[in-house]
Design a protein around this motif. Structure first.
Motif, PDB file in Angstrom:
ATOM      1  N   PRO A 192       0.832  -1.204   0.000  1.00  0.00           N
ATOM      2  CA  PRO A 192       0.000   0.000   0.000  1.00  0.00           C
ATOM      3  C   PRO A 192       0.864   1.250   0.000  1.00  0.00           C
ATOM      4  CG  PRO A 192       0.270  -0.778   2.228  1.00  0.00           C
ATOM      5  CD  PRO A 192       1.112  -1.684   1.353  1.00  0.00           C
ATOM      6  N   LEU A 193       0.228   2.407  -0.111  1.00  0.00           N
ATOM      7  CA  LEU A 193       0.928   3.678   0.033  1.00  0.00           C
ATOM      8  C   LEU A 193       1.122   4.030   1.500  1.00  0.00           C
ATOM      9  CD1 LEU A 193      -0.840   5.810  -2.722  1.00  0.00           C
ATOM     10  CD2 LEU A 193       1.523   5.032  -2.723  1.00  0.00           C
ATOM     11  N   ARG A 194       0.259   3.480   2.356  1.00  0.00           N
ATOM     12  CA  ARG A 194       0.339   3.769   3.793  1.00  0.00           C
ATOM     13  C   ARG A 194       0.266   2.452   4.568  1.00  0.00           C
ATOM     14  NH1 ARG A 194      -4.017   6.938   2.573  1.00  0.00           N
ATOM     15  NH2 ARG A 194      -5.224   5.850   4.136  1.00  0.00           N
ATOM     16  N   PRO A 195       1.060   2.328   5.630  1.00  0.00           N
ATOM     17  CA  PRO A 195       1.115   1.052   6.358  1.00  0.00           C
ATOM     18  C   PRO A 195      -0.103   0.786   7.237  1.00  0.00           C
ATOM     19  CG  PRO A 195       2.526   2.680   7.413  1.00  0.00           C
ATOM     20  CD  PRO A 195       2.049   3.297   6.138  1.00  0.00           C
ATOM     21  N   ASP A 196      -0.980   1.783   7.446  1.00  0.00           N
ATOM     22  CA  ASP A 196      -2.118   1.573   8.344  1.00  0.00           C
ATOM     23  C   ASP A 196      -3.307   0.938   7.644  1.00  0.00           C
ATOM     24  OD1 ASP A 196      -2.363   3.979   6.868  1.00  0.00           O
ATOM     25  OD2 ASP A 196      -3.949   4.670   8.212  1.00  0.00           O
ATOM     26  N   ARG A 197      -3.198   0.695   6.347  1.00  0.00           N
ATOM     27  CA  ARG A 197      -4.320   0.154   5.597  1.00  0.00           C
ATOM     28  C   ARG A 197      -4.357  -1.364   5.686  1.00  0.00           C
ATOM     29  NH1 ARG A 197      -6.789   3.214   1.701  1.00  0.00           N
ATOM     30  NH2 ARG A 197      -8.105   1.388   1.584  1.00  0.00           N
ATOM     31  N   LEU A 198      -5.589  -1.921   5.563  1.00  0.00           N
ATOM     32  CA  LEU A 198      -5.688  -3.347   5.308  1.00  0.00           C
ATOM     33  C   LEU A 198      -4.902  -3.645   4.042  1.00  0.00           C
ATOM     34  CD1 LEU A 198      -9.450  -4.106   6.011  1.00  0.00           C
ATOM     35  CD2 LEU A 198      -7.524  -5.189   7.139  1.00  0.00           C
ATOM     36  N   VAL A 199      -4.171  -4.739   4.053  1.00  0.00           N
ATOM     37  CA  VAL A 199      -3.292  -5.044   2.928  1.00  0.00           C
ATOM     38  C   VAL A 199      -4.122  -5.281   1.665  1.00  0.00           C
ATOM     39  CG1 VAL A 199      -1.624  -6.670   2.007  1.00  0.00           C
ATOM     40  CG2 VAL A 199      -1.491  -5.978   4.398  1.00  0.00           C
ATOM     41  N   ARG A 200      -3.831  -4.503   0.634  1.00  0.00           N
ATOM     42  CA  ARG A 200      -4.482  -4.688  -0.654  1.00  0.00           C
ATOM     43  C   ARG A 200      -3.402  -5.078  -1.659  1.00  0.00           C
ATOM     44  NH1 ARG A 200      -8.279  -2.900   2.343  1.00  0.00           N
ATOM     45  NH2 ARG A 200     -10.033  -1.619   1.665  1.00  0.00           N
ATOM     46  N   THR A 201      -3.284  -6.359  -1.920  1.00  0.00           N
ATOM     47  CA  THR A 201      -2.334  -6.792  -2.931  1.00  0.00           C
ATOM     48  C   THR A 201      -2.905  -6.471  -4.307  1.00  0.00           C
ATOM     49  OG1 THR A 201      -3.317  -8.997  -3.136  1.00  0.00           O
ATOM     50  CG2 THR A 201      -1.624  -8.690  -1.427  1.00  0.00           C
ATOM     51  N   PRO A 202      -2.061  -6.341  -5.333  1.00  0.00           N
ATOM     52  CA  PRO A 202      -2.588  -6.110  -6.683  1.00  0.00           C
ATOM     53  C   PRO A 202      -3.562  -7.208  -7.102  1.00  0.00           C
ATOM     54  CG  PRO A 202      -0.233  -5.674  -6.621  1.00  0.00           C
ATOM     55  CD  PRO A 202      -0.595  -6.280  -5.291  1.00  0.00           C
ATOM     56  N   GLU A 203      -3.274  -8.469  -6.728  1.00  0.00           N
ATOM     57  CA  GLU A 203      -4.168  -9.571  -7.089  1.00  0.00           C
ATOM     58  C   GLU A 203      -5.540  -9.397  -6.444  1.00  0.00           C
ATOM     59  OE1 GLU A 203       0.036 -10.783  -7.352  1.00  0.00           O
ATOM     60  OE2 GLU A 203      -1.188  -9.937  -5.744  1.00  0.00           O
ATOM     61  N   TYR A 204      -5.525  -8.961  -5.182  1.00  0.00           N
ATOM     62  CA  TYR A 204      -6.784  -8.754  -4.474  1.00  0.00           C
ATOM     63  C   TYR A 204      -7.598  -7.635  -5.109  1.00  0.00           C
ATOM     64  CZ  TYR A 204     -10.001  -7.318  -0.771  1.00  0.00           C
ATOM     65  OH  TYR A 204     -11.113  -6.960  -0.080  1.00  0.00           O
ATOM     66  N   MET A 205      -6.957  -6.516  -5.460  1.00  0.00           N
ATOM     67  CA  MET A 205      -7.669  -5.396  -6.051  1.00  0.00           C
ATOM     68  C   MET A 205      -8.254  -5.759  -7.412  1.00  0.00           C
ATOM     69  SD  MET A 205      -7.510  -3.003  -3.779  1.00  0.00           S
ATOM     70  CE  MET A 205      -7.539  -1.300  -4.307  1.00  0.00           C
ATOM     71  N   ARG A 206      -7.535  -6.545  -8.180  1.00  0.00           N
ATOM     72  CA  ARG A 206      -8.061  -6.973  -9.481  1.00  0.00           C
ATOM     73  C   ARG A 206      -9.235  -7.930  -9.298  1.00  0.00           C
ATOM     74  NH1 ARG A 206      -2.260  -7.251 -10.517  1.00  0.00           N
ATOM     75  NH2 ARG A 206      -1.694  -5.367 -11.648  1.00  0.00           N
ATOM     76  N   TRP A 207      -9.119  -8.806  -8.298  1.00  0.00           N
ATOM     77  CA  TRP A 207     -10.234  -9.716  -7.997  1.00  0.00           C
ATOM     78  C   TRP A 207     -11.460  -8.929  -7.562  1.00  0.00           C
ATOM     79  CZ3 TRP A 207     -12.441 -10.406  -3.043  1.00  0.00           C
ATOM     80  CH2 TRP A 207     -13.347 -11.466  -2.922  1.00  0.00           C
ATOM     81  N   LYS A 208     -11.267  -7.975  -6.694  1.00  0.00           N
ATOM     82  CA  LYS A 208     -12.387  -7.250  -6.099  1.00  0.00           C
ATOM     83  C   LYS A 208     -13.059  -6.307  -7.085  1.00  0.00           C
ATOM     84  CE  LYS A 208     -13.408  -4.076  -2.285  1.00  0.00           C
ATOM     85  NZ  LYS A 208     -12.853  -3.310  -1.150  1.00  0.00           N
ATOM     86  N   TYR A 209     -12.284  -5.631  -7.926  1.00  0.00           N
ATOM     87  CA  TYR A 209     -12.850  -4.588  -8.772  1.00  0.00           C
ATOM     88  C   TYR A 209     -12.887  -4.947 -10.258  1.00  0.00           C
ATOM     89  CZ  TYR A 209     -12.534  -1.743  -4.578  1.00  0.00           C
ATOM     90  OH  TYR A 209     -12.684  -1.267  -3.299  1.00  0.00           O
ATOM     91  N   ASP A 210     -11.858  -5.590 -10.772  1.00  0.00           N
ATOM     92  CA  ASP A 210     -11.850  -5.886 -12.201  1.00  0.00           C
ATOM     93  C   ASP A 210     -12.698  -7.104 -12.555  1.00  0.00           C
ATOM     94  OD1 ASP A 210     -10.094  -3.820 -12.235  1.00  0.00           O
ATOM     95  OD2 ASP A 210      -8.353  -4.973 -12.890  1.00  0.00           O
ATOM     96  N   LYS A 211     -12.730  -8.105 -11.657  1.00  0.00           N
ATOM     97  CA  LYS A 211     -13.405  -9.366 -11.968  1.00  0.00           C
ATOM     98  C   LYS A 211     -14.790  -9.488 -11.349  1.00  0.00           C
ATOM     99  CE  LYS A 211      -9.002 -11.830 -12.394  1.00  0.00           C
ATOM    100  NZ  LYS A 211      -8.174 -12.963 -11.905  1.00  0.00           N
TER     101      LYS A 211
END
Length: 308
Positions: A175-194
């Motif tokens: 992430p850009l900030r360490p306080d965020r829930l970890v969003r891996t690129p694979e997770y973001m593509r799964w959640k939003y692209d697919k």
């Protein structure tokens, strides 16, 4: 009455799950649950659906989970989603039984805490289960005007920074900030692209090859308004000017921008600098510890009411 609580692993029962979900939260389709439960999402553990059956083997309740690591200290979080109980079985302790099953399961797997977003009806149940409410979730709204000139999304360079509009995730690291829930690129593509249920757009900001920040958003077209709803966002705190400029580009696509979430002081300052106004929200953010470690003092979350 004796209920059987277990992890749903049989894809042939997804149509039954759709019918159960429709009794409480609205219509869903089989492809959504195939994606939601059975598709790898890039996180360190696969999501699960915990279901309750009656004595005849019919599904009468369910809760799905997202299993995530949180922050630089890698807290292990169980995010509870999609709670539903069939109307004929409400008031019979089904939610409590689902919760007890999950508590023991994830305690054995050394998870640290539960995170959930109950509505006004289920909020008292979570109180009885010992959940603690954190700082309230807010709606941040910007430029809610009825008449605005709407312009199509167009990538451009402003003051040396590139603002890119895309229909897919273009980011390689988080992430850009360490306080965020970890969003891996694979997770973001799964959640939003697919995601078969929604069509999401991305606005990313770049300084050469360096990522400054991003928005993931959807457009809702009503009879009079065209609202931009941000589902996820992240900007470096020092990139205030880039954040404000990105918001202006989003505003030009509709009558206003809405961001839902629960944020710390620095995120709130970014939102206020961009002209957002804070409004109350009926969603509650509630936590309960599983391990002796407890849960983080600061949680940075976004679009908590519906996205999973």
């Amino acid at each position: 009455m004796s209920e059987h609580i277990h992890i749903l692993k049989d894809k042939t029962r997804l149509d039954e799950l759709c019918r159960l979900f429709a009794t409480g939260l609205g219509m869903t389709e089989r492809p959504y649950w195939e994606w939601r439960i059975f598709t790898p999402n890039g996180q360190f553990m696969q999501p699960e659906a915990i279901v309750a059956e009656n004595e005849q083997g019919q599904l009468i309740g369910m809760c799905s989970t997202l299993l995530e690591e949180y922050g630089e200290h890698k807290w292990k979080c169980v995010k509870l989603c999609d709670w539903v109980v069939h109307p004929d079985y409400r008031g019979k302790g089904i939610i409590s039984k689902l919760y007890q099953f999950m508590y023991q399961r994830y305690k054995n797997q050394e998870f640290d805490f539960f995170l959930s977003f109950p509505n006004s009806q289920s909020y008292p149940i979570f109180q009885k289960l010992g959940y603690n409410e954190k700082v309230g979730v807010k709606i941040w709204s910007s430029q809610q005007r009825l008449f605005m000139i709407k312009r199509p999304a167009k990538s451009m360079i402003i003051h040396g920074l590139e603002y890119r509009f895309t229909s897919h995730c273009p980011i390689q690291s988080f992430p850009l900030r360490p306080d965020r829930l970890v969003r891996t690129p694979e997770y973001m593509r799964w959640k939003y692209d697919k995601n078969p249920a929604n069509s999401f757009q991305w606005l990313t900001v770049w300084n050469g090859t360096e990522l400054i920040g991003y928005f993931v958003y959807a457009v809702t077209q009503g009879r009079l308004r065209r609202v931009i709803t941000v589902y996820d966002w992240e900007f470096a705190f020092e990139a205030q000017d880039a954040f404000c400029q990105a918001v202006k580009l989003l505003e030009k696509q509709g009558n206003g921008v809405n961001i839902w979430g629960q944020y710390g002081q620095k995120e709130s300052l970014l939102l206020k600098a961009a002209g957002f106004q804070e409004k109350a929200c009926g969603t509650h953010l509630m936590l309960k510890a599983i391990s002796e470690k407890g849960y983080p003092d600061l949680l940075t979350l976004t679009r908590v009411d519906t996205d999973y």
